[in-house]
Design an enzyme around this catalytic site. Structure first.
Site, PDB file in Angstrom:
ATOM      1  N   ARG A 119     -13.429   9.499  -4.939  1.00 30.65           N
ATOM      2  CA  ARG A 119     -12.495   9.678  -3.922  1.00 30.65           C
ATOM      3  C   ARG A 119     -12.528  10.759  -3.012  1.00 30.65           C
ATOM      4  O   ARG A 119     -12.279  10.936  -1.796  1.00 30.65           O
ATOM      5  CB  ARG A 119     -11.298   9.308  -3.962  1.00 30.65           C
ATOM      6  CG  ARG A 119     -11.056   7.928  -4.539  1.00 30.65           C
ATOM      7  CD  ARG A 119      -9.352   7.428  -4.844  1.00 30.65           C
ATOM      8  NE  ARG A 119      -8.744   7.489  -3.684  1.00 30.65           N
ATOM      9  CZ  ARG A 119      -7.921   8.528  -3.375  1.00 30.65           C
ATOM     10  NH1 ARG A 119      -7.693   9.526  -3.886  1.00 30.65           N
ATOM     11  NH2 ARG A 119      -7.111   8.386  -2.210  1.00 30.65           N
TER      12      ARG A 119
ATOM     13  N   CYS B 241     -25.833  15.992  -9.235  1.00 32.93           N
ATOM     14  CA  CYS B 241     -26.765  16.563  -8.495  1.00 32.93           C
ATOM     15  C   CYS B 241     -26.417  16.446  -6.742  1.00 32.93           C
ATOM     16  O   CYS B 241     -27.213  15.714  -6.170  1.00 32.93           O
ATOM     17  CB  CYS B 241     -28.010  16.291  -8.848  1.00 32.93           C
ATOM     18  SG  CYS B 241     -29.508  17.381  -8.131  1.00 32.93           S
ATOM     19  N   GLU B 242     -25.284  16.750  -6.523  1.00 33.49           N
ATOM     20  CA  GLU B 242     -24.750  16.640  -5.109  1.00 33.49           C
ATOM     21  C   GLU B 242     -23.750  17.816  -4.852  1.00 33.49           C
ATOM     22  O   GLU B 242     -22.952  17.963  -5.820  1.00 33.49           O
ATOM     23  CB  GLU B 242     -23.967  15.477  -4.928  1.00 33.49           C
ATOM     24  CG  GLU B 242     -24.933  14.210  -4.914  1.00 33.49           C
ATOM     25  CD  GLU B 242     -25.703  13.808  -3.871  1.00 33.49           C
ATOM     26  OE1 GLU B 242     -25.519  14.339  -2.877  1.00 33.49           O
ATOM     27  OE2 GLU B 242     -26.629  13.032  -4.290  1.00 33.49           O
TER      28      GLU B 242
ATOM     29  N   GLY C 124       0.823  -1.207   0.051  1.00 34.33           N
ATOM     30  CA  GLY C 124       0.029   0.167  -0.013  1.00 34.33           C
ATOM     31  C   GLY C 124       0.883   1.056   0.186  1.00 34.33           C
ATOM     32  O   GLY C 124       0.495   2.331   0.815  1.00 34.33           O
TER      33      GLY C 124
ATOM     34  N   GLU D  91       2.819  -6.158  -1.955  1.00 29.86           N
ATOM     35  CA  GLU D  91       1.715  -5.485  -2.701  1.00 29.86           C
ATOM     36  C   GLU D  91       1.954  -3.961  -2.843  1.00 29.86           C
ATOM     37  O   GLU D  91       1.466  -3.403  -1.963  1.00 29.86           O
ATOM     38  CB  GLU D  91       0.574  -6.282  -1.929  1.00 29.86           C
ATOM     39  CG  GLU D  91       0.211  -7.495  -1.944  1.00 29.86           C
ATOM     40  CD  GLU D  91      -0.745  -8.042  -0.927  1.00 29.86           C
ATOM     41  OE1 GLU D  91      -1.581  -7.101  -0.547  1.00 29.86           O
ATOM     42  OE2 GLU D  91      -0.876  -9.361  -0.750  1.00 29.86           O
ATOM     43  N   PRO D  92       2.426  -3.632  -3.743  1.00 29.42           N
ATOM     44  CA  PRO D  92       2.535  -2.100  -3.884  1.00 29.42           C
ATOM     45  C   PRO D  92       1.245  -1.263  -3.757  1.00 29.42           C
ATOM     46  O   PRO D  92       1.345  -0.145  -3.733  1.00 29.42           O
ATOM     47  CB  PRO D  92       3.400  -1.657  -5.310  1.00 29.42           C
ATOM     48  CG  PRO D  92       3.945  -2.837  -5.465  1.00 29.42           C
ATOM     49  CD  PRO D  92       3.067  -4.037  -4.712  1.00 29.42           C
TER      50      PRO D  92
END
Length: 461
Positions: free
Chosen positions: A358, A389-390, A276, A318-319
């Site tokens: 995100r 519409c937010e 990560g 696990e990059p």
């Protein structure tokens, strides 16, 4: 599956203040660590990627569109492979997966993590050797486990006692002995620049080390004798810049490995350190190189193995987003520019939270630049927002753009290779954008744009 975007709410947030923004004087400048390696400004001021003008890409494929610098992705894969020559490097399928990318990472010698039947199907359909696939997930179905066994997936990461029993029964029925790792929750929560040790592991992933579940899981697998327990797996989070957390994690998981050896006489041959590793979304982010990470992680493992009198196991890492994340930018077209009573200027683009959730979901920070031209206008502190519409439909919370930004301009947002297309939605019935790979001045479509016909095809009412 790793804890989804673990640590994002702590270390991957946008409450940084104005210090992380580009200098207003550099409104046309590209900060190299934010962009794919072959992106630059051409003679006319427009961005180019691998020699191809983004205005041509916009004309040919429309906007919004994810633009992948193929050589950048391949070179980042090679950087990890070369820095960890005797380590299995697993590409994170959940960050972004399509058949073309599967072929790229397979050709570059990487392994692949999947965490669903759909990701496994994509990997297999693209020709990824099954023995180079690892299967994550906290709730793998019988159908998913069956397919993993029948296709010869190289390793399955066990996540619960239910899964141990489920996989043991399936393997016994088929007379096979699949390779498995046990996911250990080690009580280390990684943040962007720090870690904290927790008193308990309150999350859905893995077996608790502190509570004894991890040891019990290992003993159950060994005692049953059906599954091939190859090692332990630990993952402490995502968007990690500091390797200190890995030192604590390695110490704890290798102590468990020593406990298993002492109790059952079995010294497990493999260890997955997770990963990560962080990437640069803004100028505040300063990721380590693969070579630097390799040096630190090897030192950690060697030291902890020596302390426990263990042979150094075969390692895997696990990059995460570090391979595909920086290799992609999203290209948008400006639709409206609105000044709200001098409080803020909103630059609305033709995408938004349907192609990059995100910012809304994790309060993540991004950068942006005017992509189709340069400008001599004064800098304007703007907020780049989407068309949905937010009110929370924000792409880039704060960025300096030229004050003459106007409808029809192209805007590019870097660092969108990971978790943007893979988490994209059809909110407001907006079709998802295409993914366009560029290499040697040529573009090719690797994921086509969805159409309204695609949306209606699923509506059987």
């Amino acid at each position: 599956m790793r804890a989804h975007e673990a640590g994002a709410l702590h270390g991957d947030i946008g409450d940084r203040g104005p210090g992380w923004l580009r200098s207003p004087a550099d409104v046309n400048a590209l900060v190299p660590q934010l962009w794919p390696r072959q992106v630059e400004r051409g003679a006319g001021g427009a961005l180019t990627v691998a020699g191809l003008d983004v205005r041509e890409l916009a004309a040919g494929y429309g906007t919004p569109a994810y633009i992948l610098d193929e050589d950048d992705l391949r070179s980042r894969a090679r950087d990890f492979r070369d820095a960890f020559p005797d380590v299995d490097v697993y590409y994170a399928g959940k960050a972004f997966l399509c058949r073309a990318v599967v072929r790229m990472i397979a050709e570059e010698g990487l392994h692949l993590d999947v965490c669903s039947g759909g990701e496994l199907a994509t990997a297999l359909s693209a020709g990824m050797p099954a023995e180079r696939i690892g299967f994550h997930g906290n709730n793998k179905s019988v159908a998913e486990l069956t397919r993993a066994l029948d296709t010869g997936v190289g390793r399955i990461i066990l996540d619960s006692f239910t899964e141990i029993d489920r996989l043991t029964a399936l393997a016994r029925e088929r007379g096979v002995r699949p390779g498995v790792l046990i996911r250990v929750t080690v009580g280390v929560e990684a943040h962007t620049h720090e870690f904290i040790a927790t008193a308990h592991e309150d999350q859905k992933f893995g077996f608790s080390l502190a509570g004894g579940a991890a040891a019990a899981a290992a003993f159950r697998v060994i005692d049953e004798g059906v599954l091939d327990l190859r090692g332990l797996h630990s993952h402490i989070g995502s968007q990690i810049f500091d390797t200190s957390g890995f030192e604590v994690s390695a110490r704890r998981v290798l102590a468990l490995q020593a406990q298993i050896r002492d109790a059952r006489g079995v010294e497990l041959p493999e260890l997955d350190l997770g990963g990560g590793f962080g990437i640069a979304y803004t100028t505040q982010d300063d990721p380590s190189t693969p070579a630097e990470l390799a040096k630190r992680l090897r030192k950690i493992v060697d030291s902890e193995c020596a302390a426990e009198n263990l042979a150094v196991p075969h390692l895997s890492i696990e990059p995460g987003r570090a391979i595909v994340g920086p290799a992609v930018f999203t290209l948008y077209t400006v639709g409206t520019v609105k000044d709200v009573d001098g409080l803020r200027t909103y630059v609305s683009v033709d995408g938004g939270m349907s192609d990059n959730i995100r910012t809304a979901l994790y309060d993540a920070s991004y950068s942006a630049t005017l992509a189709g031209r340069t400008s001599t206008a004064e800098p304007l502190l703007a907020r780049v927002v989407g068309k949905h519409c937010e009110s929370g439909d924000i792409v880039v919370k704060d960025e300096f753009l030229p004050a003459d930004v106007q409808p029809g301009d192209l805007v590019a947002v870097p660092g969108t290779g990971a978790y943007c297309r893979s988490m994209a939605s059809n909110y407001n019935h907006v079709p998802r954008p295409p993914v366009v790979a560029v290499r040697d001045g040529r573009a090719r479509l690797i994921v086509r744009r969805e159409t309204e016909e695609d949306l209606l095809a699923l509506d059987v009412g």
